[in-house]
Enzyme design. Sequence first.
Site, short mmCIF file in Angstrom:
data_model
loop_
_atom_site.label_atom_id
_atom_site.label_comp_id
_atom_site.label_asym_id
_atom_site.label_seq_id
_atom_site.Cartn_x
_atom_site.Cartn_y
_atom_site.Cartn_z
N THR A 1 -11.53 0.38 12.91
CA THR A 1 -12.08 -0.26 14.11
C THR A 1 -13.17 -1.23 13.65
OG1 THR A 1 -13.56 1.64 14.39
CG2 THR A 1 -11.56 1.59 15.73
N LYS B 1 -19.79 11.05 16.29
CA LYS B 1 -19.75 10.25 15.06
C LYS B 1 -20.76 9.11 15.10
CE LYS B 1 -18.61 8.32 11.20
NZ LYS B 1 -17.29 7.79 10.89
N LYS C 1 0.84 -1.20 0.00
CA LYS C 1 0.00 0.00 0.00
C LYS C 1 0.87 1.25 0.00
CE LYS C 1 -3.49 -0.14 2.79
NZ LYS C 1 -4.26 -0.09 4.06
N CYS D 1 -19.23 1.49 7.56
CA CYS D 1 -19.48 2.36 8.71
C CYS D 1 -20.82 2.10 9.38
CB CYS D 1 -19.36 3.82 8.30
SG CYS D 1 -17.68 4.34 7.90
N GLU E 1 -14.04 11.81 12.17
CA GLU E 1 -14.24 12.05 10.74
C GLU E 1 -15.71 11.86 10.39
OE1 GLU E 1 -15.10 9.68 8.38
OE2 GLU E 1 -14.98 7.84 9.58
N LYS F 1 -21.66 -1.53 11.09
CA LYS F 1 -20.82 -1.88 12.25
C LYS F 1 -20.93 -0.83 13.35
CE LYS F 1 -16.31 0.22 11.21
NZ LYS F 1 -16.24 1.04 12.45
N ARG G 1 -18.11 10.97 3.61
CA ARG G 1 -19.04 10.19 2.79
C ARG G 1 -18.25 9.64 1.62
NH1 ARG G 1 -22.73 14.67 0.78
NH2 ARG G 1 -20.69 15.70 0.83
N GLY H 1 -35.44 1.83 -0.31
CA GLY H 1 -34.66 0.98 -1.18
C GLY H 1 -34.24 -0.30 -0.50
#
Length: 476
Positions: A94, A245, A43, A301, A188, A304, A191, A294
């Site tokens: 996490t 968050k 990476k 995110c 944070e 979990k 999107r 839908g």
Amino acid sequence: MTGGLPAVRRISVVGTGYLGATHAVCMAELGYEVVGLDTDADKVRRLGAGEVPFFEPGLEELLRKNLEAGRLSFTCDPAEVAGWADVHFICVGTPQRAGDGAADMTYVDAAVETLIRAGLRPDALVVGKSTVPAGSAERLARRLAAGTGGTGPGGARTGEAAPGGTGTGRARTAQPAPGGVELAWNPEFLREGFAVDDTLRPDRLVFGVRPGGRGEAVLRAVYAPVIEAGTPVIVTDYATAELVKVAANAFLATKISFINAMSEVCDAAGGDVTSLARALSHDTRIGGRFLRPGIGFGGGCLPKDIRAFHARAAELGAGPALGFLAEVDRINLRARERTVALITRALRGRAEGRRITVLGAAFKPNSDDIRDSPALEISAELHRAGARVVVYDPAAMANARRRFPELEYAPSAHEAATGADALAVLTEWTEFRDLDPDALTPRVAGRVVVDGRHALDGPAWRRAGWAYYALGRPPA
């Protein structure tokens, strides 16, 4: 920086996944010298070569721009950043812990330990951005204080100040500053598909800081260009910053599941959930955002985070307050089951042996993220029912193939539709919204379309001779 704020020049970002890579690039775009730290050598190599390992609009261009400008680099060596950076952002994942749904703090804890062992400067600020259970920042602040000789959350010193880092190239030392190493929490709110804009032009900035410490001033210096552009700042304690968050995600998940619950009621009562949602959206107390019926939410995110939030509330003795999140989760998963049933019903009750084209693999458009993707889970369930499922997605094909090799894949929407008995639109990419039903008609075996995202112009498809189906809408 100006206005009496502390001078901040050098930033490290620990973890270069989706959050970390985006944050590192955007901090460099704001003019800082930035080094991204990761244990994954491949990476690091790819990012250093100007290649983003995931799909995010606009990010690769900014990555290459800042690499060429010399403001951005990546490393696997903690010694290169620990004693060098003024501010260290922790951006590791996490994931959901097996068994109880709680957040797994392994990577966050390891990131803090890595910085401590590598030798943080005594005046450094460590900033958590990862989504963590309430109480984590307090615990990590104490660990930093114990490991570096700084101060705990209450301000009391716990030992002698540690020396600056001794890594090669970037390391430097500094005289101990009052209070020593500090921790702040700066959640944070990215999107996927809009991450660059959400970093450089966020809705708000939240600073969880120690009272009387340097954290707020340093963060105001880091984000000075963003704040000067008018972004509101909320300064609060650690626990509240952690809760913002998960509370935001819980609210969004609840709103999405609410309208999907209403779509179930509309199916039972013969109502139209899209008209219902439109009527609700004109109520200023409710608003229209996220009132999109839908197949439900997915990704790395919301699913979990609501499970971890509920688990943490139970640990704190407040489990009943968030008991409704379990039902939010159930409604969300039930939307997938209802979609499989709808597709089967559209095929006159039999999926076995039928060719079904699924348009969409990512959990949302403008992303290649397939984590907990409703589109792929529905595809896999249809495959298990004996259907021949052919998938196309503009960005997520490689990830989908790795996760679900048993499915078939096509290089375009039109090729995927060839010979299809039914077409299911399960991710609302613009490319799929713009499909011409007349152009598809000669390719398909059956003119049946299931609009899993209420993304298509249903009347237009019906005028073209297609049988149009969507959850919560009566058949024409």
